[in-house]
Design an enzyme around this catalytic site. Structure first.
Site, PDB file in Angstrom:
ATOM      1  N   GLY A 160     -48.419  73.636 -52.778  1.00  0.00           N
ATOM      2  CA  GLY A 160     -49.149  74.816 -52.346  1.00  0.00           C
ATOM      3  C   GLY A 160     -50.607  74.783 -52.754  1.00  0.00           C
ATOM      4  N   TYR A 198     -38.431  88.758 -53.241  1.00  0.00           N
ATOM      5  CA  TYR A 198     -39.461  87.993 -53.964  1.00  0.00           C
ATOM      6  C   TYR A 198     -39.151  87.982 -55.468  1.00  0.00           C
ATOM      7  CZ  TYR A 198     -44.162  86.774 -55.692  1.00  0.00           C
ATOM      8  OH  TYR A 198     -45.224  86.180 -56.332  1.00  0.00           O
TER       9      TYR A 198
END
Length: 251
Positions: free
Chosen positions: A15, A158
């Site tokens: 990422g 999440y």
């Protein structure tokens, strides 16, 4: 520009197109490490970062992979090994975010959240671990969130995925410690990244800043500095820990 003195370890930052990923990659690259910039779809961001770092004498490599796909992850790590050698420091940073009421979370939302955060970290770790075990050294740093510790309203999927990442950190640290490998986790608080500023309006950000004991929101560089520290010899007796970088919001 004169080349930086290169360190031996190869760092893989997943990422690397996002705020924390970019800051982390930059921190390691400017310290002389060879850094692999992983990305999934935002090639423009990593191209710009690679150009910036190469201009400062840094050694960087770009690798594209969908971390939800174990075959793509295995191929990525194989290519790194063939071109540079084994990964010595893995930063499992790639992630996505979404705010939804629990009753509105779809099967796809739930599975995708776990696929990126948990499956991706598992696949990357599994791919680099054999070489680390063989060399009796290595460092794995997972990037979680304070919501994985406290839970976040309207971010149940999440929070659950980030909590799983913390549990994985603790269990793996116990398993691979005898092989000289350290595994830690950084749990950021509210960090001023593009992802957060896109999800949260200014009023919400101002409110979160007021709730933070240091009366400030964090930066990607704050998180990158902790990740970097955990990879160094100065943190050589630190493993299995969840380190908060949150301005005192979670104590």
């Amino acid at each position: 520009m004169e080349h930086l003195k290169q360190k031996q370890e190869i760092v893989l930052v997943t990422g690397a197109s996002g705020g924390i990923g970019q800051a982390t990659a930059r921190r390691f690259a400017l310290a002389g490490y060879s850094v692999v910039l992983h990305y999934h779809s935002n090639r423009a961001a990593v191209d710009a970062l690679a150009e910036e770092l190469a201009g400062q004498g840094c050694r960087v490599m770009l690798q594209q992979a969908d971390l939800r796909d174990s075959a793509q992850v295995a191929q990525m790590v194989q290519q790194i090994g063939q071109q540079w050698g084994p990964v010595g420091i893995l930063v499992n940073n790639a992630g996505i975010a979404q705010q939804k009421l629990f009753t509105d979370i779809t099967d796809a939302d739930w599975h995708d959240m776990f696929a990126v955060h948990v499956d991706g970290a598992f696949y990357c770790t599994r791919a680099v671990l054999p070489d680390m075990i063989h060399r009796k050294q290595g460092c794995i740093i997972n990037v979680s969130s304070m919501w994985g510790q406290t839970g976040g309203s309207c971010e149940v999927h999440y929070s659950a995925a980030k909590g799983a990442l913390q549990a994985m950190t603790k269990a793996l640290a116990k398993e691979v410690g005898p092989s000289g490998i350290r595994v830690n986790c950084v749990a950021p608080g509210v960090i001023l990244t593009e992802m957060n500023t896109r999800m949260l309006d200014q009023e919400t950000l101002d409110g979160l800043q007021e709730e933070t004991p240091l009366q400030a929101l964090g930066t990607a560089e704050d998180v990158a500095s902790m990740i970097y520290f955990l990879s160094t010899a100065e943190a050589g007796f630190v493993t299995g820990q969840i380190i908060g970088v949150n301005g005192g919001m979670v104590i």
